[in-house]
Design a protein around this motif. Structure first.
Motif, PDB file in Angstrom:
ATOM      1  N   ALA A 124       0.844  -1.205   0.000  1.00  0.00           N
ATOM      2  CA  ALA A 124       0.000   0.000   0.000  1.00  0.00           C
ATOM      3  C   ALA A 124       0.874   1.248   0.000  1.00  0.00           C
ATOM      4  O   ALA A 124       0.550   2.257  -0.649  1.00  0.00           O
TER       5      ALA A 124
ATOM      6  N   ALA B  18      -6.009   6.714   1.980  1.00  0.00           N
ATOM      7  CA  ALA B  18      -7.057   5.991   2.713  1.00  0.00           C
ATOM      8  C   ALA B  18      -6.754   4.490   2.729  1.00  0.00           C
ATOM      9  O   ALA B  18      -6.920   3.816   3.756  1.00  0.00           O
TER      10      ALA B  18
ATOM     11  N   ALA C  94      -3.775   3.031   2.475  1.00  0.00           N
ATOM     12  CA  ALA C  94      -2.640   2.758   3.367  1.00  0.00           C
ATOM     13  C   ALA C  94      -3.065   2.833   4.832  1.00  0.00           C
ATOM     14  O   ALA C  94      -2.583   2.072   5.678  1.00  0.00           O
ATOM     15  N   ILE C  95      -3.988   3.741   5.131  1.00  0.00           N
ATOM     16  CA  ILE C  95      -4.475   3.872   6.507  1.00  0.00           C
ATOM     17  C   ILE C  95      -5.271   2.624   6.906  1.00  0.00           C
ATOM     18  O   ILE C  95      -5.117   2.092   8.000  1.00  0.00           O
TER      19      ILE C  95
ATOM     20  N   ALA D 244      -3.021  -0.231   7.630  1.00  0.00           N
ATOM     21  CA  ALA D 244      -2.432  -0.113   8.966  1.00  0.00           C
ATOM     22  C   ALA D 244      -3.422  -0.561  10.034  1.00  0.00           C
ATOM     23  O   ALA D 244      -3.044  -1.207  11.013  1.00  0.00           O
TER      24      ALA D 244
ATOM     25  N   ILE E  75       1.995   1.911  11.983  1.00  0.00           N
ATOM     26  CA  ILE E  75       0.599   2.173  12.361  1.00  0.00           C
ATOM     27  C   ILE E  75       0.441   3.612  12.845  1.00  0.00           C
ATOM     28  O   ILE E  75      -0.507   4.312  12.483  1.00  0.00           O
TER      29      ILE E  75
ATOM     30  N   ALA F 249       0.473   5.995  10.012  1.00  0.00           N
ATOM     31  CA  ALA F 249      -0.827   6.016   9.335  1.00  0.00           C
ATOM     32  C   ALA F 249      -1.823   6.877  10.111  1.00  0.00           C
ATOM     33  O   ALA F 249      -2.616   7.610   9.515  1.00  0.00           O
TER      34      ALA F 249
ATOM     35  N   MET G 247      -1.147  10.353   9.336  1.00  0.00           N
ATOM     36  CA  MET G 247      -1.586  10.655   7.971  1.00  0.00           C
ATOM     37  C   MET G 247      -3.092  10.885   7.904  1.00  0.00           C
ATOM     38  O   MET G 247      -3.576  11.632   7.054  1.00  0.00           O
TER      39      MET G 247
ATOM     40  N   GLN H  67      -5.680  13.238   5.245  1.00  0.00           N
ATOM     41  CA  GLN H  67      -6.207  12.351   4.222  1.00  0.00           C
ATOM     42  C   GLN H  67      -7.123  13.053   3.210  1.00  0.00           C
ATOM     43  O   GLN H  67      -6.974  12.886   2.013  1.00  0.00           O
TER      44      GLN H  67
END
Lengths: 119, 119, 119, 119
Positions: free
Chosen positions: A41, B36, B38-39, B42, C39, C42, C45, C49
């Protein structure tokens, strides 16, 4: 589109065969696959890192970049299916069930054009 | 398994409808979707963060945890399809093409039981 | 700024004490910390987003959001230091050495105003 | 250890100078830096992806791998400082404040040897 005639099971089977032919299930503990998935990702995200959101909408015009992005997306979905294979999760059911929840959480009439209650 | 009768297009259409009913394509610049995704990857990984690889193989025995993981996996695949929708990528073709490359990069006879040339 | 009088070792010691007081080194295998770090990155982030790159430059005007971002950044750096603690890496040396490489890879006169050779 | 005599500000200044000499602040919108940071965290994680948690504890014995990990860690912390620079966050204060919260959330006497209330 090949997606119109390809079932999720067919794609899952491609991944399963690849893994089994290499005797890689020993590495495919769900913990490890979850890491591989997050790494892919991130590699996908690399293509979008320094460009504008608006510019990212025009990527389909750049065939080479679009192909590179397609490869990273294939990796992400491939590992998603590998995880589903290891854990015995039905992907179609999981998506349908999650979308029921999402429709309850984000009723269309309250979230039209906004992604949060404050937004 | 519902995956045996569900095409990739059907799942992509569920995502497309959800996004369009909320007029969310304005937020769905590919750059933003890649974040989104990648989040969500995680969040999926969070379930595996502190447990052993071996323990992660036994998660299917814990129905509540498995359901929670299924929801995160649905989010990851859902955003993957949202990205494919925005960029016009055929997921099945992308996976099949990438697996051709993977079979060349990792010939089964050289990588059986090892994930790298040194491993 | 407190950063002007705080050494890296002092911050590393705060993390080390927290971990040891809870007898958490048993969970702090470098593999696990690397997951925790990804994590937290993320979660950081998530704040960016759905907003524009330009809007993200104005976040310092929103004290509540800035505080929330500061907390996530603290988590990222905290886990970075936890990893350095477990592996015995000197952070200051690692950064100075990497920046020597970066200056060679990206000579200022060739990369002024561009982040890639094509860019 | 160089960390004992290096302040956080000194490291932040190394990053700031590098960015300014290349006129890269135009790319360093906090949104973009948060993506770069997550990508570097994933690259760091790659080193741990297929190995056991236990094996990851013995990495300091492998000088080449340790150096490679040190470089990725430098990238993660470098982007963390780049973000702090753009947003005007004092890293030392942010960490100290977050650790106050963490000590309240995870009292040592209740979380000794366990990372969750169920764990």
């Amino acid at each position: 589109m090949s997606d119109q005639t390809t079932t999720v099971s067919e794609l899952r089977q491609i991944i399963r065969t690849f893994v089994e032919e290499r005797d890689w299930r020993q590495f495919h503990a769900p913990k490890n696959i979850s890491m591989a998935l997050a790494i892919e990702a991130a590699e996908l995200m690399e293509h979008f890192q320094w460009i504008d959101a608006e510019a990212s909408r025009h990527l389909p015009n750049d065939a080479a970049k679009l192909a590179a992005i397609g490869e990273e997306l294939a990796d992400v979905i491939g590992y998603s299916f590998a995880l589903a294979n290891e854990l015995g999760i039905d992907v179609s059911d999981a998506i349908r069930n999650k979308m029921v929840k999402n429709r309850q959480k984000y009723p269309a009439d309250q979230f039209r054009g906004r992604y949060s209650r404050d937004g």
